[in-house]
Design an enzyme around this catalytic site. Sequence first.
Site, PDB file in Angstrom:
ATOM      1  N   ASP A  70       0.943   1.440   8.693  1.00  0.00           N
ATOM      2  CA  ASP A  70       0.679   0.725   9.855  1.00  0.00           C
ATOM      3  C   ASP A  70       1.522   1.009  11.095  1.00  0.00           C
ATOM      4  OD1 ASP A  70      -1.303   0.087   8.380  1.00  0.00           O
ATOM      5  OD2 ASP A  70      -0.884  -2.417   8.131  1.00  0.00           O
ATOM      6  N   ARG A 120      -3.639  -2.820   9.384  1.00  0.00           N
ATOM      7  CA  ARG A 120      -4.111  -4.143   9.433  1.00  0.00           C
ATOM      8  C   ARG A 120      -4.465  -5.036  10.640  1.00  0.00           C
ATOM      9  NH1 ARG A 120      -3.694  -6.641   4.578  1.00  0.00           N
ATOM     10  NH2 ARG A 120      -1.806  -5.580   3.800  1.00  0.00           N
ATOM     11  N   TYR A 138     -24.657  13.456  17.686  1.00  0.00           N
ATOM     12  CA  TYR A 138     -24.033  12.273  17.148  1.00  0.00           C
ATOM     13  C   TYR A 138     -22.949  11.692  17.741  1.00  0.00           C
ATOM     14  CZ  TYR A 138     -26.294  13.363  12.747  1.00  0.00           C
ATOM     15  OH  TYR A 138     -27.302  13.465  11.939  1.00  0.00           O
ATOM     16  N   GLU A 148      -8.829  -0.909  12.737  1.00  0.00           N
ATOM     17  CA  GLU A 148      -9.142  -1.552  11.563  1.00  0.00           C
ATOM     18  C   GLU A 148      -9.165  -2.955  12.027  1.00  0.00           C
ATOM     19  OE1 GLU A 148      -8.118  -1.094   7.109  1.00  0.00           O
ATOM     20  OE2 GLU A 148      -6.624  -2.089   8.014  1.00  0.00           O
ATOM     21  N   MET A 167      -7.376   2.859   9.859  1.00  0.00           N
ATOM     22  CA  MET A 167      -6.266   1.586   9.269  1.00  0.00           C
ATOM     23  C   MET A 167      -5.430   1.293   9.923  1.00  0.00           C
ATOM     24  SD  MET A 167      -5.337   2.094   5.273  1.00  0.00           S
ATOM     25  CE  MET A 167      -6.751   1.396   4.101  1.00  0.00           C
ATOM     26  N   GLY A 213       0.818  -1.185   0.013  1.00  0.00           N
ATOM     27  CA  GLY A 213      -0.046  -0.137   0.004  1.00  0.00           C
ATOM     28  C   GLY A 213       1.118   1.229  -0.066  1.00  0.00           C
TER      29      GLY A 213
HETATM   30  P1  FBP Z   1       1.250  -1.950   3.730  1.00  0.00           P
HETATM   31  O1  FBP Z   1       1.386  -2.868   4.758  1.00  0.00           O
HETATM   32  O2  FBP Z   1       1.256  -2.635   2.312  1.00  0.00           O
HETATM   33  O3  FBP Z   1       1.750  -0.447   3.735  1.00  0.00           O
HETATM   34  O4  FBP Z   1      -0.576  -1.454   3.604  1.00  0.00           O
HETATM   35  C1  FBP Z   1      -1.303  -1.213   4.780  1.00  0.00           C
HETATM   36  C2  FBP Z   1      -2.627  -0.994   4.524  1.00  0.00           C
HETATM   37  O5  FBP Z   1      -2.755   0.433   4.339  1.00  0.00           O
HETATM   38  C3  FBP Z   1      -3.315  -1.426   5.731  1.00  0.00           C
HETATM   39  O6  FBP Z   1      -3.402  -0.347   6.911  1.00  0.00           O
HETATM   40  C4  FBP Z   1      -4.463  -1.784   5.235  1.00  0.00           C
HETATM   41  O7  FBP Z   1      -5.281  -2.825   5.956  1.00  0.00           O
HETATM   42  C5  FBP Z   1      -4.380  -2.493   3.792  1.00  0.00           C
HETATM   43  O8  FBP Z   1      -3.241  -1.802   3.378  1.00  0.00           O
HETATM   44  C6  FBP Z   1      -5.297  -2.125   2.641  1.00  0.00           C
HETATM   45  O9  FBP Z   1      -5.135  -2.983   1.718  1.00  0.00           O
HETATM   46  P2  FBP Z   1      -5.655  -2.675   0.244  1.00  0.00           P
HETATM   47  O10 FBP Z   1      -4.918  -1.341  -0.224  1.00  0.00           O
HETATM   48  O11 FBP Z   1      -5.383  -3.834  -0.484  1.00  0.00           O
HETATM   49  O12 FBP Z   1      -7.003  -2.395   0.207  1.00  0.00           O
END
Ligand code: FBP
Length: 701
Positions: free
Chosen positions: A229, A282, A273, A361, A280, A107
């Site tokens: 991340d 992962r 609200y 996330e 994000m 990413g």
């Molecule tokens: P990298 O580990 O490749 O840097 O990507 C991190 C991330 O942005 C995570 O935070 C997220 O869960 C994931 O990529 C999203 O993946 P995609 O770009 O495939 O939707």
Amino acid sequence: MQGEESVKFAHLIEKNPIIQKVISNVNHELVARRGNKPSVCKVFLNEFTKLKDTDEFVFEIHKEAKKCLPDIIGNKVQFVEGAGSPDGPFIEKYCNKRNIGIVFSGGPAPGGHNVIAGFYDAAKKANPESRIYGFLLGPDGIVENEYVELTDGIVDAYRNLGGFGMIKTGRAKIDSKEKMRLSKETCRKLKLDALVIVGGDDSNTNAAFLAQEMYKDGIQIIGVPKTIDGDIQVRDSKGTVLCAISFGFHTAALAFANAISNLCTDSNSDVKYWHICKVMGRVASHLALEVALQTHANITLIGEDLAEYTDSRRIEKAKKEGTPDYMAFGVTLRHLSRVICDGIVRRAAVGKNYGVMVIPEGILEFINEIQVFIIKFNTIIAQYNSTHDTDFHTNFPILEDKLEYLRRLAKTSREEGTFTIWNTRDDDLFNDIPAFFQEGLLMERDSHGNFQFSQVETEKVLMGLVKDYLNILKEKGQYKIGLSKVYYAKTLEKGNLNPDIFGPVLFKNYGDEFLIVKETITSVKTLKQALVRDGIIQESDKIPTEVEKIFKKSIPSFKTQVHFYGYDGRGSDPSGFDCVYAYNLGLTAFSLTANGATGQMAAIKNLENEFEKWEPIGIPIAPLMHNEERKGKLDLVLGKTIVDVNSPCFQIVKALREKWLGAVAGEDDYRRPGPIRFVGKCEDDRPLTFVLNELAKRSLD
Ligand code: FBP
């Protein structure tokens, strides 16, 4: 067909240079960013740099890494040093005309273009004849020999800018013999001396395998730690920090924090609200933790903290009964929803039926029952693929097919009575989950075998449970909006009613600053019963309008707005910290290349300290690797670093949790991080998480 008006305005644009300037995509910010020259670490002020191996840092080496990566497992940490006045052979080698490939993998992360810019500047300075090739669309570009030769024009257009637009990126993995063969062929065709892989934990894992594979061909492979991340953090076995964070983390966290801080302001203004913000990351909750420090949002969940949870009541009970209770450890979704509700109800009690909640996330990874499902599915899918020599997801494309397959597994387990990975109990539990969530859990893993958390609507699952439980609490009369005593008195006095007569009947805490209607009063009917029972009104009387108004104001409705912060932060232009950090990583990667290193990852030691103390180093990748479950089998990978719940920064967040929840009268403690800056100093010009770790270390030492 262009209308008459459009033609008129097209002419206007053509003729008017001021309008052209206003609408140009080359605006002031862009020009300033492109023109900004990042500071360089002192060592790079030397014309030449050399590497010094050190035995100061040791690693526990995994036997599998020793077996699979024999030529790079002995690599040491290397300090980048000034080369002084080197001799002719050194200069000749250093300034050798080189062909070097560079690729983004995974990413996007803010700062990537500066890694390329730093590398390009250093390489061209050493030898303007050197050629730098940017492989297109990630590792697939290497396999397919798709590249662009980088020039001043290309590099200058992207200096200090976000994204990976210059050469794009992709998530492919060079993991088969054929892909490896094709990659080697590309290297041969381009006569590459070295290849720089800018990527996360999985891409650096890939870099180590490529370094091993290409060792005998003399092609150097250098990794650069990238990911928003923040889960590539390197320590040696004594805990010395060698790489505090990957580039991109700071900017993404600031971008999320700025947007979330705006929601704090909105929530506190419109007071209706709860903003639910998934951020994000992962698996690890580093980004959520940094956002908590930046914004002081009312509730921030940290996955790693939940995993540590122990239910002392259950443990005590189990002890007395002499039986182990495995469910006493870790949090379940249901339990977590109860904890969230507790915060919401307590804020409502002081009149704040609104707020901001941050959910990482990857939180599901830390929830007991979900983690079990993820591991089971990884194994089931891997077993299916290897037994049938085909792909589970192709054979069972829709959810119903997948569920049917699971049902068959459960039936086999029941009929044959043998233990299998999926039994009737698993099937029943799984069937209790909403379909969209079942689909998410059964979704295809990415090319590295990671669960794709960004595709799962975690917040929807959690908030569904929260809403259900809040309704129960509301019916029980335990979720109420507290009303200020002053407002209550004013309202009753407007109707010529004595507040002190009605107060003790209506409220369970009459006399406090915020008044909470008694639990037994949950409807107009029960309100009237209470007033009649206490002799305030007669059965035949109507409830006074003002009293009814007060009661209605105390009834909460739980309204949410859900937001996902991820791709936006990943695409932000880099902060000053990431501009400088990434540029110096590029310079470090070149120093490693020019000095013949391979299987090393460029890093900056002392990142958590002032810039003057930053030390560019090379970290050996192979000794950092260990075995991890991926797609149902063990793979040798670079481990992710998750949030250390014993770290000072987490402990500080924990200590401030109650304050930030704000379940007391008065203003919330929200912090305004402001927009991302690429120049200038402020207290958050580095990630607050590691600033706090460092400050705490200094004052506790
Ligand atoms: P990298 O580990 O490749 O840097 O990507 C991190 C991330 O942005 C995570 O935070 C997220 O869960 C994931 O990529 C999203 O993946 P995609 O770009 O495939 O939707």
